[in-house]
Structure formats: structure tokens, C-alpha cells
Design a protein around this motif. Structure first.
Motif, mmCIF file in Angstrom:
data_model
loop_
_atom_site.group_PDB
_atom_site.id
_atom_site.type_symbol
_atom_site.label_atom_id
_atom_site.label_comp_id
_atom_site.label_asym_id
_atom_site.label_seq_id
_atom_site.Cartn_x
_atom_site.Cartn_y
_atom_site.Cartn_z
ATOM 1 N N PRO A 35 0.825 -1.212 0.000
ATOM 2 C CA PRO A 35 0.000 0.000 0.000
ATOM 3 C C PRO A 35 0.858 1.260 0.000
ATOM 4 C CG PRO A 35 -0.720 -1.558 1.691
ATOM 5 C CD PRO A 35 0.602 -2.046 1.188
ATOM 6 N N PRO A 36 0.388 2.318 -0.639
ATOM 7 C CA PRO A 36 1.163 3.561 -0.626
ATOM 8 C C PRO A 36 1.164 4.202 0.756
ATOM 9 C CG PRO A 36 -0.928 3.878 -1.760
ATOM 10 C CD PRO A 36 -0.817 2.418 -1.485
ATOM 11 N N PRO A 37 2.242 4.866 1.138
ATOM 12 C CA PRO A 37 2.291 5.556 2.435
ATOM 13 C C PRO A 37 1.197 6.616 2.537
ATOM 14 C CG PRO A 37 4.470 5.408 1.456
ATOM 15 C CD PRO A 37 3.503 4.974 0.395
ATOM 16 N N GLY A 38 0.738 6.820 3.746
ATOM 17 C CA GLY A 38 -0.261 7.851 4.000
ATOM 18 C C GLY A 38 -1.675 7.451 3.679
ATOM 19 N N THR A 39 -1.923 6.166 3.387
ATOM 20 C CA THR A 39 -3.271 5.698 3.078
ATOM 21 C C THR A 39 -3.646 4.556 4.007
ATOM 22 O OG1 THR A 39 -2.500 4.065 1.444
ATOM 23 C CG2 THR A 39 -2.970 6.282 0.651
ATOM 24 N N GLY A 40 -4.920 4.487 4.346
ATOM 25 C CA GLY A 40 -5.416 3.382 5.156
ATOM 26 C C GLY A 40 -4.831 3.380 6.554
ATOM 27 N N HIS A 41 -4.597 2.178 7.058
ATOM 28 C CA HIS A 41 -4.054 2.006 8.403
ATOM 29 C C HIS A 41 -2.606 1.544 8.339
ATOM 30 C CE1 HIS A 41 -8.352 1.090 10.080
ATOM 31 N NE2 HIS A 41 -8.127 2.381 9.932
ATOM 32 N N VAL A 42 -1.874 1.838 9.402
ATOM 33 C CA VAL A 42 -0.540 1.287 9.602
ATOM 34 C C VAL A 42 -0.440 0.922 11.084
ATOM 35 C CG1 VAL A 42 0.469 3.577 9.927
ATOM 36 C CG2 VAL A 42 1.932 1.662 9.287
ATOM 37 N N THR A 43 0.087 -0.253 11.370
ATOM 38 C CA THR A 43 0.046 -0.787 12.729
ATOM 39 C C THR A 43 1.448 -1.106 13.225
ATOM 40 O OG1 THR A 43 -2.153 -1.723 12.449
ATOM 41 C CG2 THR A 43 -0.781 -2.716 14.145
ATOM 42 N N GLY A 44 1.734 -0.670 14.435
ATOM 43 C CA GLY A 44 2.988 -1.022 15.074
ATOM 44 C C GLY A 44 2.795 -2.156 16.052
ATOM 45 N N VAL A 45 3.746 -3.088 16.069
ATOM 46 C CA VAL A 45 3.742 -4.157 17.069
ATOM 47 C C VAL A 45 5.080 -4.147 17.793
ATOM 48 C CG1 VAL A 45 2.083 -5.609 15.857
ATOM 49 C CG2 VAL A 45 4.512 -5.892 15.378
ATOM 50 N N ASP A 46 5.028 -4.464 19.086
ATOM 51 C CA ASP A 46 6.249 -4.526 19.879
ATOM 52 C C ASP A 46 5.985 -5.404 21.085
ATOM 53 O OD1 ASP A 46 8.873 -4.087 20.528
ATOM 54 O OD2 ASP A 46 8.639 -1.977 21.054
ATOM 55 N N ALA A 60 -0.312 -4.080 19.890
ATOM 56 C CA ALA A 60 -0.561 -3.710 18.497
ATOM 57 C C ALA A 60 -1.317 -2.393 18.507
ATOM 58 C CB ALA A 60 -1.370 -4.784 17.778
ATOM 59 N N VAL A 61 -0.766 -1.380 17.862
ATOM 60 C CA VAL A 61 -1.367 -0.046 17.850
ATOM 61 C C VAL A 61 -1.614 0.360 16.403
ATOM 62 C CG1 VAL A 61 -1.141 2.365 18.526
ATOM 63 C CG2 VAL A 61 -0.188 0.563 19.992
ATOM 64 N N VAL A 62 -2.882 0.576 16.059
ATOM 65 C CA VAL A 62 -3.270 0.966 14.703
ATOM 66 C C VAL A 62 -3.333 2.485 14.623
ATOM 67 C CG1 VAL A 62 -4.993 0.721 12.884
ATOM 68 C CG2 VAL A 62 -4.674 -1.127 14.547
ATOM 69 N N LEU A 63 -2.657 3.045 13.625
ATOM 70 C CA LEU A 63 -2.704 4.479 13.376
ATOM 71 C C LEU A 63 -3.386 4.747 12.043
ATOM 72 C CD1 LEU A 63 0.939 5.605 14.311
ATOM 73 C CD2 LEU A 63 -1.038 5.318 15.822
ATOM 74 N N ASP A 64 -4.065 5.878 11.958
ATOM 75 C CA ASP A 64 -4.496 6.393 10.668
ATOM 76 C C ASP A 64 -3.232 6.846 9.940
ATOM 77 O OD1 ASP A 64 -5.131 8.767 8.852
ATOM 78 O OD2 ASP A 64 -7.137 7.999 9.248
ATOM 79 N N ALA A 103 -6.863 -9.589 17.933
ATOM 80 C CA ALA A 103 -7.895 -8.933 18.752
ATOM 81 C C ALA A 103 -8.276 -7.549 18.234
ATOM 82 C CB ALA A 103 -7.405 -8.820 20.197
ATOM 83 N N LEU A 104 -7.587 -7.047 17.218
ATOM 84 C CA LEU A 104 -7.900 -5.711 16.704
ATOM 85 C C LEU A 104 -9.311 -5.666 16.117
ATOM 86 C CD1 LEU A 104 -4.542 -4.783 14.936
ATOM 87 C CD2 LEU A 104 -5.495 -3.690 16.979
ATOM 88 N N PRO A 105 -10.019 -4.568 16.324
ATOM 89 C CA PRO A 105 -11.376 -4.452 15.786
ATOM 90 C C PRO A 105 -11.423 -3.936 14.353
ATOM 91 C CG PRO A 105 -10.882 -2.537 17.125
ATOM 92 C CD PRO A 105 -9.674 -3.437 17.214
ATOM 93 N N CYS A 106 -10.264 -3.719 13.736
ATOM 94 C CA CYS A 106 -10.212 -3.161 12.377
ATOM 95 C C CYS A 106 -9.015 -3.755 11.655
ATOM 96 C CB CYS A 106 -10.103 -1.637 12.427
ATOM 97 S SG CYS A 106 -8.649 -1.052 13.333
ATOM 98 N N PRO A 107 -8.994 -3.674 10.316
ATOM 99 C CA PRO A 107 -7.841 -4.183 9.578
ATOM 100 C C PRO A 107 -6.577 -3.406 9.953
ATOM 101 C CG PRO A 107 -9.712 -3.814 8.112
ATOM 102 C CD PRO A 107 -10.063 -3.185 9.422
ATOM 103 N N PRO A 108 -5.447 -4.101 10.126
ATOM 104 C CA PRO A 108 -4.225 -3.417 10.550
ATOM 105 C C PRO A 108 -3.506 -2.662 9.443
ATOM 106 C CG PRO A 108 -3.823 -5.759 10.354
ATOM 107 C CD PRO A 108 -5.296 -5.559 10.120
ATOM 108 N N GLY A 109 -3.768 -2.995 8.172
ATOM 109 C CA GLY A 109 -3.002 -2.387 7.093
ATOM 110 C C GLY A 109 -1.577 -2.883 7.117
ATOM 111 N N VAL A 110 -0.630 -2.007 6.832
ATOM 112 C CA VAL A 110 0.788 -2.372 6.884
ATOM 113 C C VAL A 110 1.207 -2.517 8.345
ATOM 114 C CG1 VAL A 110 3.136 -1.623 6.355
ATOM 115 C CG2 VAL A 110 1.289 -1.181 4.735
ATOM 116 N N VAL A 111 1.927 -3.595 8.645
ATOM 117 C CA VAL A 111 2.406 -3.836 10.006
ATOM 118 C C VAL A 111 3.903 -3.521 10.065
ATOM 119 C CG1 VAL A 111 2.720 -5.538 11.834
ATOM 120 C CG2 VAL A 111 0.655 -5.579 10.428
ATOM 121 N N VAL A 112 4.277 -2.681 11.023
ATOM 122 C CA VAL A 112 5.667 -2.278 11.199
ATOM 123 C C VAL A 112 6.202 -2.928 12.473
ATOM 124 C CG1 VAL A 112 7.261 -0.350 11.451
ATOM 125 C CG2 VAL A 112 5.213 -0.099 10.034
#
Length: 235
Positions: A35-46, A60-64, A103-112
């Protein structure tokens, strides 16, 4: 927060873990841009560990992707599922990370991931392993270059230099702030290296590390502290 056990059949030895890496590595998809940057969701995991209590916490934290505002966040806590072995850290982290993602309630998009993808001695770090298991586009953004060589990128934000295993480019050192130590970006699954760098720059408007990593790191550390008060140390 969910509680996670060690999955049935999970590798228990280094030999078993390496065999799993060998089996799954061929499933990594390297010919999709992602996916192109700046679109949809992007999720960090640690993850964060309490070795005395044999305890690991994942977030897991989903960002716009456009605003970098938090959309959703989840956590999971469990027993450490594999001993500490360099190159096999994914086997300590994946059960709880997957539980948090599931457990996320929405699609994660790209996972970082705070770690490696192709920039791994066996070309199959956490970002690649997680990507193959979930079939999500994944990126590894690490704080250090592991065992690989690189020339220092130019001093300006956005400068990059190949991260090399001999003559093979396994990732890139990327300057995310002027004059600040670079981060080390590698492809996990279903994302090109150029796009992985573009995502990383989009996620670092103020700090060296991506906002995804910063948010997930803070959350998993907090959850680990809370969990440690309820879990007795293992004897």
C-alpha cells in the motif's frame, strides 16, 4: 488484554526453529509494492519481557496513516515461548504478537515491526515470519544493523545507504532526522524496499523511530508492568 499460552507444537529447540524458518522462508512475497504511504491504516507491534516471571507482553497499535492518530490498540500477555537465541527471536514474540493483532477491531493495514525482515542471517526475521503467517504487508525497522555492513548515509533526513550481506542488499540504513543515527529498514512481506523506506519516513515526522514503534513500545511496557504485579515469578 488477552492471555496467551504457548501454541501446541511450537518449536522447543534451535533445530526445530530453524527448520520452521527454512520451511516458511520460501513463502515470503517480494514482488508486491504494498500500500502507498499515508493511506489506510498502519500498525505497530512490539513486545516487552519480564524474564524473572517468564512473562512477555505484546501490543498492536493501529494508526491512521494520514494523520498518525491512534485508531485502535490491543495487548496480549503470555509465557515466554522460546529461549533467547540470536536469530530466533521471532519464536519468543510471535504467539503474543499474533494474539494482539487478532484482537484488533479493524484491519491493521501495513504492520511495522521493531526488528528485522530480510535483514536477518537466515533472511527471515520477525517481520517476514509474521507477514507469512498473517499474509499482511510487513516492514522491519530496527535500531541497529545486526551483523550487516553499511556506509553512513548522508546527514539529511531521507538519505539512505544499502545494508549489505557481502554484496547482497538486505535492507537500507535510513536517516529519519537530520544528523541523527539512522534506522535500519528491511522488507518483511508483500512490500517493496523503496515503499518500506517511504512508509518509514511518513511515520517519523518528529522522532528517529516510527510513531508505530513508539506507541506500541510504550503500551507493551505499561501492560507488562501491570501484568507483573499479578503473575508470580517462575521457580
Amino acid at each position: 488484554m488477552s492471555t496467551v499460552g504457548v501454541p501446541a507444537g511450537w518449536p522447543a529447540t534451535e533445530e526445530e526453529a530453524r527448520a520452521v524458518q527454512d520451511e516458511l522462508r520460501g513463502r515470503v512475497v517480494l514482488d508486491e509494492p504494498g500500500p502507498p504511504p499515508g493511506t489506510g491504516h498502519v500498525t505497530g507491534v512490539d513486545v516487552a519481557y519480564d524474564d524473572d516471571r517468564d512473562l512477555v507482553a505484546a501490543a498492536a497499535v493501529v494508526l491512521d496513516a494520514a494523520t498518525l492518530e491512534v485508531v485502535a490498540q490491543t495487548t496480549a500477555v503470555g509465557r515466554i515461548s522460546f529461549p533467547y537465541v540470536p536469530g530466533l527471536l521471532a519464536f519468543r514474540e510471535i504467539p503474543t504478537v499474533r494474539a494482539a493483532l487478532d484482537a484488533l477491531p479493524c484491519p491493521p493495514g501495513v504492520v511495522v515491526c521493531d526488528g528485522y525482515g530480510r535483514a536477518h542471517p537466515r533472511r527471515f526475521g520477525l517481520a517476514s515470519h509474521l507477514g507469512v503467517l498473517t499474509d499482511l504487508p510487513t516492514i522491519g525497522v530496527a535500531k541497529n544493523p545486526f551483523t550487516f555492513a553499511y556506509d553512513d548515509p548522508g546527514p539529511a533526513r531521507g538519505s539512505a545507504a544499502p545494508l549489505l550481506a557481502g554484496t547482497e542488499e538486505v535492507g537500507r540504513a535510513l536517516r529519519t532526522r537530520d544528523g541523527v543515527k539512522p534506522v535500519f529498514v528491511s522488507v518483511g512481506h508483500r512490500v517493496s524496499l523503496d515503499n518500506a523506506l517511504a512508509h518509514t519516513l511518513a511515520l517519523t515526522p518528529e522522532y528517529r523511530l516510527p510513531e508505530t514503534t513508539r506507541r506500541a513500545d510504550a503500551l507493551c511496557r505499561r501492560v507488562l508492568r501491570e501484568a507483573a504485579t499479578r503473575w508470580a515469578p517462575t521457580s
